[in-house]
Design a protein around this motif. Structure first.
Motif, short mmCIF file in Angstrom:
data_model
loop_
_atom_site.label_atom_id
_atom_site.label_comp_id
_atom_site.label_asym_id
_atom_site.label_seq_id
_atom_site.Cartn_x
_atom_site.Cartn_y
_atom_site.Cartn_z
N TYR A 29 0.82 -1.09 -0.07
CA TYR A 29 -0.09 -0.03 0.00
C TYR A 29 1.03 1.21 -0.17
N ILE A 30 1.95 1.23 0.76
CA ILE A 30 2.67 2.38 0.85
C ILE A 30 3.63 2.71 -0.56
N HIS A 73 4.23 5.50 -5.39
CA HIS A 73 3.94 5.69 -7.03
C HIS A 73 3.26 6.63 -7.49
N MET A 74 1.96 6.78 -6.74
CA MET A 74 1.28 7.97 -7.01
C MET A 74 1.74 9.40 -6.93
N ILE A 75 2.45 9.52 -5.74
CA ILE A 75 2.99 10.56 -5.44
C ILE A 75 4.03 10.98 -6.45
N GLU A 76 4.80 9.97 -7.08
CA GLU A 76 5.76 10.19 -8.08
C GLU A 76 5.08 10.60 -9.25
N SER A 83 -5.80 1.00 -10.89
CA SER A 83 -6.28 -0.20 -11.75
C SER A 83 -4.73 -0.85 -11.99
N ASP A 84 -3.82 -0.27 -12.54
CA ASP A 84 -2.67 -0.73 -12.99
C ASP A 84 -1.76 -1.69 -11.71
N HIS A 85 -1.84 -0.97 -10.66
CA HIS A 85 -1.55 -1.40 -9.37
C HIS A 85 -2.12 -2.71 -9.03
N PRO A 106 -2.67 -8.61 -7.36
CA PRO A 106 -4.05 -8.98 -6.94
C PRO A 106 -4.37 -8.91 -5.29
N LYS A 107 -3.16 -8.99 -4.71
CA LYS A 107 -3.57 -8.74 -3.10
C LYS A 107 -3.95 -7.49 -2.78
N ALA A 108 -3.43 -6.35 -3.56
CA ALA A 108 -3.59 -5.12 -3.13
C ALA A 108 -5.09 -4.95 -3.22
N SER A 109 -5.79 -4.13 -2.21
CA SER A 109 -7.18 -3.70 -2.32
C SER A 109 -6.96 -2.21 -2.20
N SER A 110 -8.02 -1.74 -2.84
CA SER A 110 -8.27 -0.07 -2.74
C SER A 110 -9.01 -0.03 -1.58
N LYS A 111 -8.61 1.16 -0.70
CA LYS A 111 -9.66 1.19 0.71
C LYS A 111 -10.63 2.30 0.45
#
Length: 103
Positions: free
Chosen positions: A13-14, A19-22, A91-93, A98-103
């Motif tokens: 998640y971090i 990546h989004m900050i970049e 969505s790319d992440h 696949p274990k990543a979940s959006s909160k």
């Protein structure tokens, strides 16, 4: 074993937030604009974005000093473009992890 799964997903998640900050940096957003955009479009708590940004600043002091000087000199992107870019990053992440979940 639960702790390692938890810390692994926290690290993922971090990493996604970093990546989004970049990406926000690529689009010449200020820290405040980035925090606002990720909160609004990716449901990332402002304190998380702020903390990750601050850590990046510590690790890349010279870059952020130059970045701060260049703020305001480039064209900004629209709110709609910001939303579209952040949704694509999420969505790319998720496609890669696949274990990543959006909160």
């Amino acid at each position: 074993m639960g702790d390692s799964v938890s810390s692994s997903s926290s690290a993922s998640y971090i990493h996604m937030v970093q990546h989004m900050i970049e990406k926000c940096l690529i689009f010449h957003m200020s820290k405040e604009e980035c925090i606002d955009a990720l909160s609004k479009h990716a449901n990332i708590q402002p304190v998380i974005t702020s903390t990750v940004w601050s850590e990046l600043e510590k690790e890349n002091k010279e870059f952020f000093e130059e970045y701060a000087k260049s703020q305001g000199k480039e064209d900004r992107i629209s709110e709609a473009e910001t939303s579209e870019i952040i949704q694509k990053m999420i969505s790319d992440h998720e496609d890669r992890d696949p274990k990543a979940s959006s909160k």
